[in-house]
Design a protein around this motif. Structure first.
Motif, PDB file in Angstrom:
ATOM      1  N   PRO A 121       0.817  -1.221   0.000  1.00 36.07           N
ATOM      2  CA  PRO A 121       0.000   0.000   0.000  1.00 36.07           C
ATOM      3  C   PRO A 121       0.849   1.269   0.000  1.00 36.07           C
ATOM      4  CG  PRO A 121      -0.956  -1.626   1.469  1.00 36.07           C
ATOM      5  CD  PRO A 121       0.373  -2.189   1.013  1.00 36.07           C
ATOM      6  N   GLU A 153       3.011   1.492  -5.081  1.00 36.00           N
ATOM      7  CA  GLU A 153       2.651   0.711  -6.268  1.00 36.00           C
ATOM      8  C   GLU A 153       2.795   1.528  -7.546  1.00 36.00           C
ATOM      9  OE1 GLU A 153       0.209   2.929  -4.686  1.00 36.00           O
ATOM     10  OE2 GLU A 153      -0.365   1.072  -3.627  1.00 36.00           O
ATOM     11  N   ALA A 201       1.157  -8.268  -4.468  1.00 37.07           N
ATOM     12  CA  ALA A 201       0.969  -7.509  -3.226  1.00 37.07           C
ATOM     13  C   ALA A 201       1.108  -8.387  -1.986  1.00 37.07           C
ATOM     14  CB  ALA A 201      -0.405  -6.845  -3.232  1.00 37.07           C
ATOM     15  N   SER A 252      -1.372  -7.612   0.925  1.00 39.34           N
ATOM     16  CA  SER A 252      -1.155  -6.484   1.836  1.00 39.34           C
ATOM     17  C   SER A 252      -2.222  -5.384   1.764  1.00 39.34           C
ATOM     18  CB  SER A 252       0.231  -5.881   1.579  1.00 39.34           C
ATOM     19  OG  SER A 252       0.378  -5.520   0.225  1.00 39.34           O
ATOM     20  N   TYR A 253      -3.175  -5.453   0.817  1.00 42.07           N
ATOM     21  CA  TYR A 253      -4.194  -4.398   0.694  1.00 42.07           C
ATOM     22  C   TYR A 253      -5.493  -4.794   1.402  1.00 42.07           C
ATOM     23  CZ  TYR A 253      -1.235  -2.078  -2.720  1.00 42.07           C
ATOM     24  OH  TYR A 253      -0.190  -1.423  -3.326  1.00 42.07           O
ATOM     25  N   ARG A 254      -6.260  -3.757   1.785  1.00 37.67           N
ATOM     26  CA  ARG A 254      -7.582  -3.965   2.386  1.00 37.67           C
ATOM     27  C   ARG A 254      -8.593  -3.204   1.547  1.00 37.67           C
ATOM     28  NH1 ARG A 254      -4.960  -7.162   3.835  1.00 37.67           N
ATOM     29  NH2 ARG A 254      -4.056  -7.653   5.853  1.00 37.67           N
ATOM     30  N   GLN A 299      -6.568   2.597  -0.500  1.00 34.40           N
ATOM     31  CA  GLN A 299      -5.944   1.380  -1.032  1.00 34.40           C
ATOM     32  C   GLN A 299      -6.744   0.835  -2.204  1.00 34.40           C
ATOM     33  OE1 GLN A 299      -4.869  -1.489   1.967  1.00 34.40           O
ATOM     34  NE2 GLN A 299      -3.931   0.053   3.279  1.00 34.40           N
ATOM     35  N   ARG A 300      -8.053   0.927  -2.096  1.00 36.15           N
ATOM     36  CA  ARG A 300      -8.905   0.459  -3.188  1.00 36.15           C
ATOM     37  C   ARG A 300      -8.665   1.279  -4.459  1.00 36.15           C
ATOM     38  NH1 ARG A 300     -14.552  -1.844  -2.765  1.00 36.15           N
ATOM     39  NH2 ARG A 300     -15.001  -2.216  -4.915  1.00 36.15           N
ATOM     40  N   LEU A 339      -5.411   0.341  -6.171  1.00 34.16           N
ATOM     41  CA  LEU A 339      -5.491  -0.894  -6.971  1.00 34.16           C
ATOM     42  C   LEU A 339      -6.245  -0.632  -8.280  1.00 34.16           C
ATOM     43  CD1 LEU A 339      -6.224  -3.574  -4.213  1.00 34.16           C
ATOM     44  CD2 LEU A 339      -4.062  -3.160  -5.405  1.00 34.16           C
ATOM     45  N   PRO A 395      -3.862  -9.467  -4.187  1.00 30.70           N
ATOM     46  CA  PRO A 395      -3.943  -8.122  -3.616  1.00 30.70           C
ATOM     47  C   PRO A 395      -4.412  -8.119  -2.164  1.00 30.70           C
ATOM     48  CG  PRO A 395      -5.688  -8.487  -5.253  1.00 30.70           C
ATOM     49  CD  PRO A 395      -4.738  -9.630  -5.365  1.00 30.70           C
TER      50      PRO A 395
END
Ligand code: MG
Length: 372
Positions: free
Chosen positions: A166, A169, A189, A192-194, A200-201, A204, A218
């Motif tokens: 996060p 990227e 990833a 590592s993303y939420r 974070q969304r 991506l 992800p």
């Protein structure tokens, strides 16, 4: 073929360069090896667990312990198994530890196939003689990542996988994409993303502009619903790595449409035969395939390359030549030929540790024999 003894060895190899990922920085590579002795041939297996339990729960010292205390004793008593299938059924009494179990399976297959003079690739049903190689580039400053990408492309790699995390990227991938539009570029990833974090969304979603070959794992391994949501909303194929630990999870992912591809990694799946089943299920379900690597020595990579021989890995592989990983590999080197790695064709794994290199790398060993 009668099993006459099992050795478990801990070796440490020095990495050619440290690898930085979302989950850890790796500088040296401890590996647990299993050697089985039989009345017909010996066989080698490699446990891919990393030094620390940061990629999955398994780690090298823990794998050594579970092999010595729980897995090898079940393999040898009350009497040695009559077949690989019987051996695997006994190992199933122990919950989890797929990488430690995979090392025993690899060693047993190697010994049996060496005795028969057949290659592992042939045994698995390989149809390809080579696999697209890949270079994995760890996290770093954008200039470092770009320099590593330049070096990998100059060395002949046509598939690059960049680790992301996060906030780290776009700046890393944009430069690589612009400089090397012709390579297949994958972002990994490591979960590592939420999706619940709007920044974070968005990060991506923005990656869709880069024409990536794949966005690997992800979200957290257990977040199949989140992956399904991303798969529906992104053009970039979402592929699962850490999530897919068994055929059961794969079937759930397929039912949920949680991915468009899967990283086939024998170690994570519990072995070569499990990897072949996952490969077959993915082909049946129309999922794209990538062949995953675990910073294995030449032994482990030989086994993974045999799985690569099954073909259909349209997303390429993580596997590189020996000189990308280690100052000195345990086996004779796997070499890059025009961006490809050869599937070993010799009996068993087709490679074995070079005795003096093994001796130089070895820290600990343990052995057991079946009761007379
Ligand atoms: Mg991965």
């Amino acid at each position: 073929m009668r099993l006459t003894g099992v050795e478990v060895r801990l070796v440490v190899l020095e990495l050619a360069e440290p690898l930085v990922a979302a989950h850890a920085t790796v500088r040296e590579r401890p590996l647990v090896l299993v050697r089985v002795l039989t009345d017909a041939a010996e066989g080698w297996g490699e446990c891919a667990a990393l030094a620390e339990p940061t990629y999955t729960a398994e780690y090298a010292a823990g794998a050594f312990a579970v092999l010595v205390d729980h897995l090898v004793p079940r393999l040898l008593a009350p009497r040695p198994p009559a077949s690989v299938q019987e051996a695997l059924a006994r190992l199933e009494q122990v919950v989890g530890h797929p990488m430690a179990k995979a090392a025993i399976e690899m060693a047993l297959l190697d010994a049996g196939l060496r005795a028969e003079g057949r290659s592992l690739a042939e045994h698995l049903g390989a149809v390809e003689r080579r696999v697209v190689a890949g270079a994995t580039i760890g996290l770093g400053a954008p200039a470092q990542v770009l320099a590593a990408a330049d070096a990998a492309v100059a060395a002949g790699y046509r598939r690059l996988k960049c680790k992301i995390a996060p906030g780290r990227e776009w700046a890393l991938l944009e430069g690589v994409r612009a400089r090397h539009p012709e390579v297949a570029l994958v972002a990994d990833a490591n979960g590592s993303y939420r999706l619940g974090d709007p920044r974070q969304r968005r990060a991506l979603e923005r990656l869709d502009r880069l024409g990536l070959a794949a966005l690997e794992q992800p979200l957290a391994p257990d977040d199949l619903l989140g992956h399904a949501e991303l798969t529906a909303s992104l053009e970039t194929p979402v592929v699962l790595d850490e999530s897919v630990t068994s055929l059961g999870v794969l079937d759930s992912a397929i039912a949920l449409r949680a991915c468009r591809g899967v990283v086939v990694k024998p170690a994570r799946l519990g072995g070569l035969l499990a990897a072949r089943r996952v490969h077959a299920r993915c082909v049946e379900a129309g999922l794209a395939l990538a062949l995953g690597g675990m910073l294995e020595s030449g032994l482990g990579r030989a086994a993974t390359l045999a799985v690569g021989g099954l073909g259909g890995f349209s997303l390429g592989s993580d596997l590189g030549a020996s000189d990308r990983y280690f100052a000195t590999d345990l086996t004779e080197a796997h070499r890059l030929e025009g961006g490809w790695l050869e599937v070993p064709a010799g009996p068993g794994l087709g490679v074995a540790p070079v005795p003096e290199r093994l001796q130089a790398a070895q820290l600990r060993s343990w052995s057991a024999r079946p009761a007379p």
